[in-house]
Enzyme design. Structure first.
Site, PDB file in Angstrom:
ATOM      1  N   GLU A 193       0.850  -1.032   0.113  1.00  0.00           N
ATOM      2  CA  GLU A 193      -0.009   0.053  -0.035  1.00  0.00           C
ATOM      3  C   GLU A 193       0.901   1.145  -0.034  1.00  0.00           C
ATOM      4  O   GLU A 193       0.496   2.231  -0.622  1.00  0.00           O
ATOM      5  CB  GLU A 193      -0.836   0.117   1.073  1.00  0.00           C
ATOM      6  CG  GLU A 193      -2.167  -0.918   1.098  1.00  0.00           C
ATOM      7  CD  GLU A 193      -1.806  -2.118   1.474  1.00  0.00           C
ATOM      8  OE1 GLU A 193      -0.733  -2.844   1.601  1.00  0.00           O
ATOM      9  OE2 GLU A 193      -2.892  -3.076   1.388  1.00  0.00           O
ATOM     10  N   HIS A 203     -11.081  -5.172   9.370  1.00  0.00           N
ATOM     11  CA  HIS A 203     -11.658  -4.942   8.246  1.00  0.00           C
ATOM     12  C   HIS A 203     -13.091  -4.093   8.318  1.00  0.00           C
ATOM     13  O   HIS A 203     -14.038  -4.301   7.402  1.00  0.00           O
ATOM     14  CB  HIS A 203     -12.100  -6.049   7.583  1.00  0.00           C
ATOM     15  CG  HIS A 203     -10.881  -7.145   6.973  1.00  0.00           C
ATOM     16  ND1 HIS A 203     -10.096  -7.838   7.967  1.00  0.00           N
ATOM     17  CD2 HIS A 203     -10.426  -7.318   5.859  1.00  0.00           C
ATOM     18  CE1 HIS A 203      -9.174  -8.557   7.191  1.00  0.00           C
ATOM     19  NE2 HIS A 203      -9.403  -8.066   6.055  1.00  0.00           N
TER      20      HIS A 203
END
Ligand SMILES: Cc1ncc(C[n+]2csc(CCOP(=O)(O)OP(=O)(O)O)c2C)c(N)n1
Ligand SMILES: [Mg+2]
Length: 680
Positions: free
Chosen positions: A416, A483
């Site tokens: 990322e 998440h």
């Protein structure tokens, strides 16, 4: 104030391999002149720091000129991309600007290239593809990769030059970026400036096993070699010239471990008392600059070199004189605040499509928006994990790869930070990338790139970073701690980011277009529960930019309720119940834009109702509601009839089991309960 005329030898900033064949004496003199100016200026900067005329600290490049000056001279400044390290003062001098421009940066005066908002060597020249460094080492490498890719996509035969130290070689960004550049097959010359120290830490304490850093290249499937840049500057330059040529013609990355020197310690304050006896003297004995000078004395005679030095030194002194005379900047907070964001851009010339409404859920609306952008905007591209054939974890990018092809829609590795830095580089050079994070939780991996690099770019360099970061966000789906998070207040505590958070399919479509055409990094929070919550008509909306303002969903008089995202729907359900059972009505606002905040309509409502409810899914402490409540009540305290009510999630990691998660986050019943309690 006009800057002193540079000596003739500094008139050229170029060195071509042919120069060594045609006029080797001139090639060496040019190398020497730039290295001498770099060395002497760096030394003078240290003096001026010690005299208190330069603030902060200075990290000199003394000892590194034999590496950075040849590379800067050899690169094609009209097309290549570069980001110098904190040892690259000589490179900056060669790449662009007058010596005075660079001194202005150090003096942090009114003509500083960073408007004195950054210090010492944290400047660059983004318009000339010299990307300024932030302190976080390793972070600029991926920016170089992105901007170089952008150049290549525009048909320019550019290469990128990316520098990092032996110490920096341990950062995750360096690993992520080498892997990414190899994967994308981009022409990047990675140069490890190995001076055998990271601040006070010798290489022996930095890595074990194979300490030959160039040999790491094999692990990335690229070529690498080591080069001692302290021996013979001409030989170094010839090796670099061949390396540049190879990278340019093969479009493959190359890793050079360049052995170099750090003659004046880590920074101005470094006492060097960690060095072994005689070690510093050993560094000076290896210094390539006196060796080059001796070589030139042998060819041109000592008087010629004395004259040249005198001319170069006089230029340096008069440049210091000029830069010192430039006033310090007046503290203009209005101008600083105005420069956090790039100015509003004109709307893009979108086609008015789709003209007929389509019944879509939010995921499909976003897919439609992405499709529209890819169709109408050639500078757009989409990247993220599993977004290609698979269509993304939430299928938002389904079919896009098939329809638009891999150069514009592509999967990224699990990196990322480098992928965001790569997107920043693309954005800096005129592309407009849209990056999907698989789950918003993973932005922590890219926190430096998002909050410190992209978000501050405009403020510290004047360059715009038009970047859309799509973050599937929020909980309620039993996805657990990693998440399910709302990271809005975490990210938006940092200046320079814009953020939209749509709650309907039409707003999702509109928000994507509005975010896309903005010249700033824009975070698009996409609540995962809303992707498939229900379908609604989605169409071209000429007023798509209205998503930057709150939307009034319901009119009432008892209180003003402000919310966003998934909570909008719970608020509406709770309001129906309260109207039926308690006969109270609420003004309900869907905030839609979390940054910048436009609260005028909400303020007008609050003045009328005198009661404020803020509802959001993020945690309560340091949650976004704290900011909303503070802003609204500090301004309208006198119209308030009750203490404001904050309804938010508990101060917990997001728990997994459905029962626990329901206890954690606001539900319709809890919202009703909290409001009725508050009503007394
Ligand atoms: C990610 C990160 N951690 C810590 C620092 C603080 N710091 C600044 S320079 C430096 C040493 C860097 O060593 P190296 O990469 O070898 O470069 P050199 O200074 O030797 O040229 C450190 C630890 C930083 N700038 N960035
Ligand atoms: Mg080092």
């Amino acid at each position: 104030m006009s800057f002193p005329l540079p000596p003739a030898l500094l008139g050229s900033r170029e060195l071509r391999p042919a120069d060594f064949a045609h006029d080797p004496a001139m090639a060496l003199l040019r190398l020497y002149a730039w290295m001498h100016v770099a060395r002497t200026s760096d030394n003078r900067i240290l003096d001026l720091f010690r005299q208190g005329l330069i603030k902060g600290t200075v990290t000199g490049g003394q000892g590194n000129e034999g590496l950075v000056v040849p590379l800067a001279l050899l690169a094609d400044k009209s097309t290549d991309v570069i980001s110098f390290s904190h040892r690259g003062f000589g490179g900056h001098l060669v790449w662009s600007g007058h010596l005075c421009d660079h001194l202005n940066q150090y003096f942090a005066n009114a003509e500083s290239p960073t408007l004195a908002r950054e210090g010492n060597i944290h400047h660059g020249d983004p318009a000339a593809r010299s990307l300024p460094m932030i302190s976080h080492l390793g972070a600029m490498l991926s920016n170089v990769v992105g901007a170089t890719d952008s150049q290549r996509r525009l048909g320019r035969p550019a290469i990128g030059l990316a520098f990092f130290g032996d110490g920096s070689s341990s950062t995750g960004d360096v690993h992520e970026t080498l892997n990414l550049a190899s994967l994308l097959s981009l022409p990047i010359l990675f140069v490890v400036e190995n001076n055998r120290y990271a601040y006070s830490t010798p290489v022996a304490e930095q890595f074990a096993g194979n300490t030959e850093l160039w040999q790491r290249a094999a692990g990335y499937g690229i070529e690498g070699f080591a080069l001692d840049t302290t021996l013979d500057v001409a030989a170094t330059a010839r090796t670099f010239a061949a390396a540049i040529e190879k990278v340019r013609s093969t479009s493959r990355p190359l890793l050079i471990e360049a052995h170099t020197l750090r003659l004046r310690g880590h920074a101005a304050y470094d006492t060097g008392d960690y060095l072994k006896p005689g070690e510093a003297e050993g560094f000076f004995a290896r210094d390539p600059l006196p060796k080059l000078r001796a070589q030139l004395v042998a060819t041109h005679g000592p008087a010629h070199l004395d004259l040249l030095d005198a001319e170069l030194n006089a230029f340096i002194e008069s440049s210091i004189h000029v830069s010192l005379a430039i006033a310090r900047p007046a503290a203009d907070t209005t101008a600083m605040l105005a420069d956090v964001y790039a100015p509003a851009s004109a709307p893009l010339p979108w086609q008015p499509s789709p003209a007929t409404p389509q019944n879509l859920n939010a995921a499909q609306a976003l897919n439609l928006g992405l499709r529209k952008i890819l169709t109408e905007r050639p500078e757009s591209l989409i990247l993220g994990q599993d977004i290609g054939t698979y269509g993304g974890a939430f299928k938002v990018t389904e079919g896009l790869l098939a329809d638009f092809g891999r150069p514009r829609v592509f999967n990224t590795p699990l990196a990322e930070s480098a992928c965001t830095g790569y997107a920043i580089g693309l954005a800096l050079n005129g592309h407009r990338p849209i990056e999907e994070f698989q789950f918003s939780d993973f932005v922590t991996e890219a926190a430096t790139q998002i909050t410190l690099n992209a978000a501050t770019y405009r403020f510290r360099s004047g360059a715009a970073v038009p970047l859309v970061l799509r973050l599937p966000t929020g909980g309620g789906l039993t996805f657990g701690s990693f998440h399910s998070q709302e990271l809005d207040s975490f990210l938006l505590a940092m200046p320079g980011l814009k953020a939209l958070y749509p709650s309907t399919p039409q707003d999702a479509f509109n928000a994507l277009l509005a975010a896309y055409e903005d010249n700033n990094p824009v975070i698009l929070f996409e609540h995962k529960a809303l992707y498939r919550r229900g379908k609604a008509p989605v169409t071209w909306d000429a007023n798509y930019r209205d998503v930057w303002s709150p939307k009034k969903l319901h009119s009432g008089d008892y209180a003003t309720l402000v919310t966003y995202g998934d909570m909008v729907h719970l608020a509406e359900e709770a309001a129906l119940y309260l109207a039926a059972e308690y006969e109270i009505s609420l003004d309900i606002f869907d905030l839609r834009a979390l940054a910048p905040l436009r609260l005028d309509a909400i303020e007008a409502s609050l003045q009328r109702t005198g009661r404020l409810i803020v509802l959001h899914e993020g945690r309560r402490t340091h949650g976004f509601g704290a900011e909303l409540v503070a802003r609204l009540t500090e301004k309208h305290f006198s119209s308030m009839k009750a203490a404001p009510l904050r309804i938010a999630s508990l101060d917990l990691p997001v728990p997994f089991a459905p029962e626990l998660e329901q206890a954690f986050r606001p539900t319709k019943d809890k919202i009703i309960e909290r409001i009725t309690e508050w009503m007394g």
